[in-house]
Write a protein that holds these residues in place. Structure first.
Motif: not given
Length: 119
Positions: A2-30
């Protein structure tokens, strides 16, 4: 991914929940936990299937090895639905209602384990 889809690096420190909201994907583990729950209900409602026989089979000795007990496949299901989960699974509406509780319980359990590791 998902980070690569949005071109976000871990260095940018964007929270996982925010990324999920942008990509509209479901949590795989869930999703995996929900599929396991649905399979357990489907299997419990089946008649004379080998998967049902294998799940309720216990070794003749009835004991596990010394030390921490190994988890069985249905131990997670038992914690949410109770010991007689196979009876509960016969009622589809009740089983569907418990699916949400199971998925949330698993997610909360994962969060607790992560917190314990960080401490």
């Amino acid at each position: 991914m998902e980070r690569s889809m949005l071109n976000i690096r871990k260095y940018d420190r964007v929270k996982k929940a925010l990324i999920r909201n942008k990509t509209k994907t479901t949590d795989v583990i869930n999703k995996i936990k929900r599929l396991k729950w649905r399979w357990a209900g489907h299997m419990a409602r089946g008649h004379e299937k080998w998967s049902k026989k294998v799940t309720w089979w216990y070794p003749r000795e009835g004991k596990r090895k010394r030390g921490r007990p190994q988890k069985r496949w249905d131990d997670d299901v038992r914690q949410v639905a109770g010991v007689t989960w196979n009876r509960v699974a016969q009622e589809r509406k009740e089983w569907k209602r418990l699916e949400e509780a199971y998925a949330d319980w698993q997610a909360d359990l994962g969060k607790i384990k992560k917190q314990q590791i960080l401490v």
